[in-house]
Write a protein that holds these residues in place. Structure first.
Motif, PDB file in Angstrom:
ATOM      1  N   LYS A 191      -5.346 -13.354  -5.775  1.00  0.00           N
ATOM      2  CA  LYS A 191      -4.353 -13.069  -4.734  1.00  0.00           C
ATOM      3  C   LYS A 191      -3.985 -11.592  -4.709  1.00  0.00           C
ATOM      4  O   LYS A 191      -3.817 -11.007  -3.637  1.00  0.00           O
ATOM      5  CB  LYS A 191      -3.098 -13.924  -4.939  1.00  0.00           C
TER       6      LYS A 191
ATOM      7  N   GLU B 166      -4.475  -9.083  -1.534  1.00  0.00           N
ATOM      8  CA  GLU B 166      -3.332  -8.352  -1.001  1.00  0.00           C
ATOM      9  C   GLU B 166      -3.586  -6.846  -1.041  1.00  0.00           C
ATOM     10  O   GLU B 166      -3.243  -6.124  -0.114  1.00  0.00           O
ATOM     11  CB  GLU B 166      -2.075  -8.685  -1.798  1.00  0.00           C
TER      12      GLU B 166
ATOM     13  N   ASP C  78      -3.556  -4.456   2.160  1.00  0.00           N
ATOM     14  CA  ASP C  78      -2.664  -3.297   2.226  1.00  0.00           C
ATOM     15  C   ASP C  78      -3.444  -2.014   2.471  1.00  0.00           C
ATOM     16  O   ASP C  78      -3.002  -1.140   3.229  1.00  0.00           O
ATOM     17  CB  ASP C  78      -1.839  -3.168   0.947  1.00  0.00           C
TER      18      ASP C  78
END
Length: 77
Positions: A45, A49, A53
């Protein structure tokens, strides 16, 4: 006196402790497997992420109308 009320013999006690130890080890393995699973899920995860980003920052840093290469296609040549 009921059979459950009498104290265990040394042989029975040794067998009881062996079963108890076996169950404790099995439970420890299950808990360790859960820890490893949760750690792996967290790492996956975090990577997803981080990629998301980075893509967002790249899109925010690119001026409107300018392709990702950094040079404008419009204007005098």
């Amino acid at each position: 006196m009921a059979p459950a009320d009498r104290p265990l013999t040394p042989t029975e006690l040794a067998a009881f402790r062996a079963r108890q130890k076996s169950r404790s080890r099995a439970l420890a393995l299950v808990l360790l497997a859960l820890v490893v699973l949760f750690f792996a899920i967290t790492i996956v995860k975090l990577r997803e992420e981080s990629k998301r980003d980075a893509k967002s920052r790249q899109q925010l840093a690119t001026p409107i109308g300018v392709p990702h290469g950094g040079t404008s296609t419009a204007g005098p040549q």
